[in-house]
Design an enzyme around this catalytic site. Sequence first.
Site, mmCIF file in Angstrom:
data_model
loop_
_atom_site.group_PDB
_atom_site.id
_atom_site.type_symbol
_atom_site.label_atom_id
_atom_site.label_comp_id
_atom_site.label_asym_id
_atom_site.label_seq_id
_atom_site.Cartn_x
_atom_site.Cartn_y
_atom_site.Cartn_z
ATOM 1 N N ARG A 57 0.824 -1.225 0.000
ATOM 2 C CA ARG A 57 0.000 0.000 0.000
ATOM 3 C C ARG A 57 0.855 1.270 0.000
ATOM 4 O O ARG A 57 0.443 2.310 -0.504
ATOM 5 C CB ARG A 57 -0.963 0.025 1.197
ATOM 6 C CG ARG A 57 -1.763 1.332 1.276
ATOM 7 C CD ARG A 57 -2.893 1.307 2.290
ATOM 8 N NE ARG A 57 -2.492 0.836 3.588
ATOM 9 C CZ ARG A 57 -1.845 1.573 4.502
ATOM 10 N NH1 ARG A 57 -1.513 2.812 4.253
ATOM 11 N NH2 ARG A 57 -1.512 1.048 5.668
ATOM 12 N N TYR A 109 -12.993 16.966 -16.953
ATOM 13 C CA TYR A 109 -13.683 15.691 -16.771
ATOM 14 C C TYR A 109 -14.753 15.835 -15.677
ATOM 15 O O TYR A 109 -14.543 16.532 -14.684
ATOM 16 C CB TYR A 109 -12.636 14.646 -16.393
ATOM 17 C CG TYR A 109 -13.175 13.284 -16.109
ATOM 18 C CD1 TYR A 109 -13.642 12.474 -17.138
ATOM 19 C CD2 TYR A 109 -13.225 12.790 -14.809
ATOM 20 C CE1 TYR A 109 -14.137 11.215 -16.883
ATOM 21 C CE2 TYR A 109 -13.716 11.527 -14.541
ATOM 22 C CZ TYR A 109 -14.171 10.746 -15.582
ATOM 23 O OH TYR A 109 -14.663 9.502 -15.331
ATOM 24 N N ASP A 181 -3.916 17.800 -16.822
ATOM 25 C CA ASP A 181 -4.466 16.460 -17.070
ATOM 26 C C ASP A 181 -4.161 16.139 -18.534
ATOM 27 O O ASP A 181 -4.765 16.706 -19.446
ATOM 28 C CB ASP A 181 -5.975 16.469 -16.785
ATOM 29 C CG ASP A 181 -6.605 15.088 -16.968
ATOM 30 O OD1 ASP A 181 -6.036 14.262 -17.725
ATOM 31 O OD2 ASP A 181 -7.670 14.844 -16.372
ATOM 32 N N LYS A 206 -7.259 5.171 -19.773
ATOM 33 C CA LYS A 206 -7.539 5.552 -21.161
ATOM 34 C C LYS A 206 -6.383 5.109 -22.070
ATOM 35 O O LYS A 206 -6.153 3.935 -22.211
ATOM 36 C CB LYS A 206 -7.832 7.054 -21.231
ATOM 37 C CG LYS A 206 -8.781 7.552 -20.119
ATOM 38 C CD LYS A 206 -10.180 6.989 -20.206
ATOM 39 C CE LYS A 206 -11.005 7.214 -18.955
ATOM 40 N NZ LYS A 206 -11.099 8.581 -18.473
HETATM 41 C C1 LIG Z 1 -11.428 9.261 -17.300
HETATM 42 C C2 LIG Z 1 -10.787 10.555 -16.986
HETATM 43 C C3 LIG Z 1 -10.442 10.891 -15.676
HETATM 44 C C4 LIG Z 1 -10.753 9.989 -14.499
HETATM 45 O O1 LIG Z 1 -10.022 8.806 -14.567
HETATM 46 P P1 LIG Z 1 -10.473 7.407 -13.872
HETATM 47 O O2 LIG Z 1 -9.324 6.517 -14.206
HETATM 48 O O3 LIG Z 1 -11.776 6.999 -14.435
HETATM 49 O O4 LIG Z 1 -10.551 7.709 -12.402
HETATM 50 C C5 LIG Z 1 -9.820 12.108 -15.457
HETATM 51 N N1 LIG Z 1 -9.562 12.955 -16.479
HETATM 52 C C6 LIG Z 1 -9.881 12.661 -17.754
HETATM 53 C C7 LIG Z 1 -9.574 13.629 -18.835
HETATM 54 C C8 LIG Z 1 -10.507 11.450 -18.053
HETATM 55 O O5 LIG Z 1 -10.842 11.174 -19.316
#
Ligand SMILES: *Cc1c(COP(=O)(O)O)cnc(C)c1O
Length: 388
Positions: A57, A109, A181, A206
């Site tokens: 962890r 997001y 991001d 993604k």
């Molecule tokens: C999907 C996504 C997130 C969140 O990610 P998770 O892995 O689902 O927690 C954050 N920012 C963007 C741009 C995303 O497409």
Amino acid sequence: MNDTPGLSTRCVHAGEIDDAHGSPFTPIYHTTTFRFASTADLLDVVEGRKAGSLYTRYGLNPTIASLESKLAALEGAEAAWAFCSGMAAESALFLAHGREGIVCLGEAYGGTLELLADQLPQLGIQTHFVPGQELGQLEALLRQGVKLVFFETPTNPTIDLYDIAAISALAHRHGARVAIDNTFASPVNQQPLGLGADFVVHSCTKFLGGHSDLTAGALMGSRELLAPVCNWRKNLGSTIAPEIAALLARSIRTLPIRVRQQNATALAIAEAMARHPKIRRVLYPGLPDFPGHELAKKQMSGYGGMLTIEVAGSGADATRVADRLKLFALAPSLGGVESLATQPCTTTHHGLSAAERARRGISDAMLRLSIGLEDADDLIADLEQALV
Ligand SMILES: *Cc1c(COP(=O)(O)O)cnc(C)c1O
């Protein structure tokens, strides 16, 4: 090998540790704890004098540490932490570095917006939202002492681009940090740290994972800035699992070849849709007449696998197109080998009123496409048969 190998080489080799058996890649250390030869050895790791494995962890597991070296190498960062989701990475970042206020620039997001608008203010953290074109408002907030600027580029679903170098320079003049991001672009197409940003966050769910079969997140930056985030991760308990870490490392080894193909296919689809009489608009950074094209050329090395098309008609017309698609799956998420289509007004932006969507430039006739690895001709044919 060069001092700094190319991105594809780093994706394959960075961080990999050989085990006693000569495995080409880091094995899965499917254990929660690690034993020591002596108390002195244990204390060296606990007190940070020596790197070593201790407790999964904490992230002190060889499979996780190996993935983190690879993640850091991808973004040209000193360090990276891996998390059990993209939202876990964002939460830990905001809790560690957002207590003097966070400003979110432009669209983000849905989960990020909810965290910033609803949850963090419950903890007394001030959060602010600045529309994309209002850089003057951003400067005013920076003058008031807000210390963390967060944004996505390109954004979802309007594919807005923001100038990472210019905004980072502005924030730094006011002693603030910048977090990007980079999920939509992926490190193959955009390297925010090299442009001046302080942090990069990814939903590895993604493009990095790339096969719609894992949930994970990552945060990259300098060792110094990432240090306080580690304790938040440790005690929120949001570390990645070793099995997922190994699966993600497996995926990253093919990231550049996947993303470059997705870039090429997305451009071919964008060009075909731009000529289609039933399409009003195509939002894609690679199209020369797209408003963000010049900025994309400046700060991106590829235009990405995400595009938005606006059907010439109503929201109901776009729904009919979405429902007629056969090869594109109707599903949220993005970045996988399989192409996906979503209508923002029925999925990612369903919670907003029609007026609010319009204010944000999100038309109900928009369909967002995540381009996978199928043949471009087949994907174009699918869109054409759905647009009849
Ligand atoms: C999907 C996504 C997130 C969140 O990610 P998770 O892995 O689902 O927690 C954050 N920012 C963007 C741009 C995303 O497409």
